[in-house]
Design an enzyme around this catalytic site. Sequence first.
Site, mmCIF file in Angstrom:
data_model
loop_
_atom_site.group_PDB
_atom_site.id
_atom_site.type_symbol
_atom_site.label_atom_id
_atom_site.label_comp_id
_atom_site.label_asym_id
_atom_site.label_seq_id
_atom_site.Cartn_x
_atom_site.Cartn_y
_atom_site.Cartn_z
ATOM 1 N N GLU A 198 0.833 -1.215 0.000
ATOM 2 C CA GLU A 198 0.000 0.000 0.000
ATOM 3 C C GLU A 198 0.866 1.262 0.000
ATOM 4 O O GLU A 198 0.525 2.246 -0.650
ATOM 5 C CB GLU A 198 -0.963 -0.001 1.197
ATOM 6 C CG GLU A 198 -1.859 -1.237 1.317
ATOM 7 C CD GLU A 198 -2.603 -1.623 0.054
ATOM 8 O OE1 GLU A 198 -2.810 -0.769 -0.833
ATOM 9 O OE2 GLU A 198 -2.969 -2.815 -0.070
ATOM 10 N N GLU A 206 -1.489 -2.422 -9.868
ATOM 11 C CA GLU A 206 -1.475 -3.526 -8.901
ATOM 12 C C GLU A 206 -0.279 -4.452 -9.113
ATOM 13 O O GLU A 206 0.280 -4.977 -8.157
ATOM 14 C CB GLU A 206 -2.788 -4.314 -8.962
ATOM 15 C CG GLU A 206 -4.015 -3.533 -8.475
ATOM 16 C CD GLU A 206 -3.878 -3.000 -7.048
ATOM 17 O OE1 GLU A 206 -2.913 -3.362 -6.351
ATOM 18 O OE2 GLU A 206 -4.734 -2.189 -6.641
HETATM 19 N N1 BES Z 1 -6.214 -1.392 -4.293
HETATM 20 C C1 BES Z 1 -6.203 -2.634 -3.626
HETATM 21 C C2 BES Z 1 -7.443 -2.904 -2.814
HETATM 22 C C3 BES Z 1 -8.654 -3.250 -3.631
HETATM 23 C C4 BES Z 1 -8.754 -4.478 -4.227
HETATM 24 C C5 BES Z 1 -9.692 -2.375 -3.759
HETATM 25 C C6 BES Z 1 -9.875 -4.785 -4.981
HETATM 26 C C7 BES Z 1 -10.794 -2.668 -4.509
HETATM 27 C C8 BES Z 1 -10.901 -3.897 -5.125
HETATM 28 C C9 BES Z 1 -4.991 -2.754 -2.698
HETATM 29 O O1 BES Z 1 -3.895 -2.005 -3.061
HETATM 30 C C10 BES Z 1 -4.564 -4.174 -2.747
HETATM 31 O O2 BES Z 1 -4.093 -4.584 -3.760
HETATM 32 N N2 BES Z 1 -4.763 -4.914 -1.680
HETATM 33 C C11 BES Z 1 -4.454 -6.317 -1.642
HETATM 34 C C12 BES Z 1 -3.253 -6.579 -0.794
HETATM 35 C C13 BES Z 1 -1.994 -6.824 -1.513
HETATM 36 C C14 BES Z 1 -0.865 -7.156 -0.545
HETATM 37 C C15 BES Z 1 -2.053 -7.833 -2.621
HETATM 38 C C16 BES Z 1 -5.619 -7.022 -1.023
HETATM 39 O O3 BES Z 1 -6.541 -6.365 -0.578
HETATM 40 O O4 BES Z 1 -5.597 -8.248 -0.989
HETATM 41 ZN ZN ZN Z 2 -2.752 -2.708 -4.602
#
Ligand code: BES
Ligand code: ZN
Length: 978
Positions: free
Chosen positions: A397, A419
């Site tokens: 993050e 991502e």
């Molecule tokens: N931006 C995402 C969170 C997100 C995911 C918002 C799907 C809306 C829909 C965040 O940066 C993220 O990728 N979070 C991951 C954690 C990461 C360590 C892979 C998660 O929530 O699993």
């Molecule tokens: Zn992310």
Amino acid sequence: MGGGFYISKFVGVVGIVFGAGAVATVIALAVVYSQEVAKNEAVSPTNGGSTIKPPVTTPGGSTVKPQITTPVIPTTAPSNEPWDKYRLPDTLKPDHYNLTLWPRLTVNAQDLYIFTGKSYVVFQCVKETDLILIHSNKLNYTKWGDDHLAKLSALGSTPAPTIKKSWLQPTTQFLVLELNGKLAVGESYQLDTVFVGELADDLGGFYRSVYTEEGEEKVVATTQMQPTDARKAFPCFDEPAMKAIFHITLLHPPMTKCCIMILIKTSYCPVWRTSFDKTKKMSTYLLAFIVSDYDYINSTNDNLNVQIRIYARKKAIADGQGEYALSKTGPILKFFEKYYNATYPLPKSDQIALPDFNAGAMENWGLITYRETALLYDPKMSSNSNKERIATIIAHELAHMWFGNLVTLRWWNDLWLNEGFASYVEYLGANEAEPDWNIKDLIVLGDVHRVFAVDALASSHPLSSREEDIQKPEQISELFDAISYSKGASVLRMLSDFLSEEVFSTGLSVCTVYYHIINIILSNTVLQVAVNSTGTSLPTGQTVHSIMNRWVLQMGFPVVTINTTTGLINQQHFLLDPSTAGSVPPSDFKYEWIVPIRWMKTGVVQQQTWLEDKTAHKPDMIVTGNNWILANLNVSGYYRVNYDNTNWERLLGVLSSHHESIPVINRAQLVDDAFNLARAKYINTTLALRTTKYLRSEREYMPWESALDNLDFFYLMFDRSEIYGIMQTYLKYQIEPLFKHFGNITGNWTEVPTGHMDQYNQANAIRVACSTGMEECQTLTKGWYSQWMKDSANNPIHPNLRTTVYCSAIAAGGAAEWEFGWDQFKAATIAIEADKLRSALACTKQPWLLNKYLEYTLDANKIRKQDATSTIVYIASNVVGQSLAWDFMRDRWNYIFTQYGGGSFSFSNLINGVTKRFSTEFELKQLKQFQADNSEVGFGSGTLAVSQSIERTTANIKWVAENKDSVQTWFTTEVPKE
Ligand code: BES
Ligand code: ZN
């Protein structure tokens, strides 16, 4: 309810009974709110001289009844009108918003939690138009004196046109204003609205999260905007490129805290009011605002001018659960400042743990939200895996604070860059936080191998999508998949590897500093410039762009086959089921890639080479005698490797005699490649199985994990057949030395192994030994668990081993063990402990307990909504629970789909998870029936998962038919004779 005020289904039942009353309450609240608005008018910026006033109390004390708006639900097929399209027109550009929100943290008489809001947005007209479209979803507007849903004023000298017609367009989620005249290009306007929304427990937009503290139920009002739910909190131009500045004020009860991106300014009674400094220019999806009575801990890192705070429930803070995150945030931020060569863009970094949260964490700019398990740590309760997750998720993050937030994607089709990049550099950031863990190696298991499984299907898709193909919210949600995350990460890691990390990050820092739109690979030349200036060698005639296009624009990946007797190498699109080749869509690059090859000859690393065409001749790769070739060192490339039979035999020989001459990551690779090449019929299944024979002398985690992941497929296919028993015997034999090893080095299970990976492998040893029926193991785990049952205040099980020990004890036990686990789950004071129990409760072999547990998953008072789908998948992973979970999911699909959010990204996990054991014609038929039966309700973000499951099941059926006999024979000959 007139359809105007959207509420969740559950509340809906109450709403129908008390329908009229609820409307009255909403009206009453709207009136209260409009009075508030009227008071606030005095302190708001000028409204441009407009004479239209919001609804107010009449002098006589009676109120002018604000009308609750009713969206027009289209009865005919969507037309080609602008409001029937999902994208905003390019006519208007927001400049800033002024937003006041008042979440009510208690229910009203009708059992509703609501929030009221007042907002204006100042925007500029950039193309002449007589139409204003602004996103709005599930909000209910108070009409203005002229009977319209918003008030338009001009900020320049020419008056604004009057509104002809205003309405809500629920399908495309717009508030539509048709005007009587044109807006003038270059002029600025202000649009005012007053609205009400439900503060629902739906984990999206402005929503509520609930927890109990000291017997008291507490409500947090919080947000999750990404990707398209900011429009559920206030009317806004809800596209990532529509950046603006936000001035936010929250009204809230006394003694609660608020946080948003920037610092608090003022507070006063009777309704407390907290205004925040204006934000940076930013996208709507990155906004966050929270009202809670949380505590926080803070620090300022010495050489980093940033205020760092961790917010959580009071008890969690008092117990020190935020300390680990607090101690790691500064160093990780510092690392990224260096990596990007750019200072952290904000004065503060808040991170907050929420009891109800759909994803793992969300990178809101300056106020990162987490589910509790992803932020809160307690050394007495947390495993090394929990700790690793916290370090990597924080790094992920924080990486977005620059890449994603400061420099933002233009449209969601580029999501993979955002991502994928964060998913790659999270390993670099976490490595900084925990340098002794070798965490960077784990990307091979966690991302590369994981996504190979999906990207080898004919139903996969390329990393990049066309802008026009991504329109609807559910299409956007569907992009948050393993391809965007794990393939994105793997391919960027490969790029960074062949360019060198230094060139890669230099390219990035230029990109960040100059605020380029991130499109590093496809359209800009930033990396190429970095390449040219450092003399990095690429194949002649190729550029970063031409190489990367192959990996980004076409789906899948190659298998590179090396013939060590002829020196001929070739590449082929790797399909798990080669017979699906016909259904693969055409590619401009004919499924050929430009492949960087790092390799070694008999343990000696050689100069990196490239495979640029379908085939090539590499005389260096010819070997004789005892020599061997190993390619894709460290699995830095996104491809699999196959060899001629002689080289495979030599590699197997090395594994069995001196496996240390092959790097540990490549031992994991050999196993994974062999198993998957066998599934795709490049090599025999028995050759793949033979890669597991040397494991009796393997002590490292990565090869073991790789083998267990692959054998897991055999278990899925055969754990309902007669092969199960013989497989169990084989694996029990194989795990024995590892189990003994850990018993020895831990003083008979009383100490913790020092290495991070060793700690993982210790848990693996226990899991496999116990599940294959090793008595010594079962006695150990049952003993620990029953000791805990006798004295529940003193849990003797080390956190690293809890998931597996709980599972093993509950599987071996009956109702008493299960009920004890359930009680402990309810009593847990830290979510990571509750999660360990939640997964273990799915291990029972009692169908009636599993069915009861399945029922619990849809009762939010028992299992939080955020955990429902993963709990169902846990149950399906248990061979006894498989068909129960499938029946349950089919039966309740309509309910699950509507209650658990059509846009939620866990649907694909649910569908893939529940069907992963499918391998019979009967199951395939049921799956197709399920698809047909629910074609109207739909599958939302799980749409692709349904077709993937069908493809996977079809392949499984064939695989079982073709391999059953040889697998049975192999295991039978391999197990030691009594
Ligand atoms: N931006 C995402 C969170 C997100 C995911 C918002 C799907 C809306 C829909 C965040 O940066 C993220 O990728 N979070 C991951 C954690 C990461 C360590 C892979 C998660 O929530 O699993
Ligand atoms: Zn992310």
